[in-house]
Design a protein around this motif. Sequence first.
Motif, short mmCIF file in Angstrom:
data_model
loop_
_atom_site.label_atom_id
_atom_site.label_comp_id
_atom_site.label_asym_id
_atom_site.label_seq_id
_atom_site.Cartn_x
_atom_site.Cartn_y
_atom_site.Cartn_z
N ARG A 138 6.29 4.61 1.28
CA ARG A 138 7.10 3.39 1.44
C ARG A 138 6.33 2.17 0.95
O ARG A 138 6.90 1.29 0.29
N GLN A 165 6.45 1.99 -2.84
CA GLN A 165 7.73 1.46 -3.32
C GLN A 165 7.80 -0.05 -3.14
O GLN A 165 8.26 -0.77 -4.03
N GLU A 166 7.36 -0.54 -1.99
CA GLU A 166 7.39 -1.97 -1.73
C GLU A 166 6.46 -2.73 -2.67
O GLU A 166 6.82 -3.80 -3.18
#
Length: 64
Positions: A24, A27-28
């Motif tokens: 995550r 992706q951020e």
Amino acid sequence: MEKLEEQIAHLTRTVEDLSDVVARQDQEIALLTRRVALLLEREASREAEGTGGVVLGDERPPHY
């Protein structure tokens, strides 16, 4: 032996959870990197056009 299996199961779960967190975050970071690149391009085009001036709160506009 049972205690070791329990610890392995716990560690496996922790590794999977951390892997999800890292995915995550990746992706951020990619999204934020694209946004920063777009902002830099936008600012560069404003500077090229000469419309990128910053007006401070206590500064009078140029027409005064």
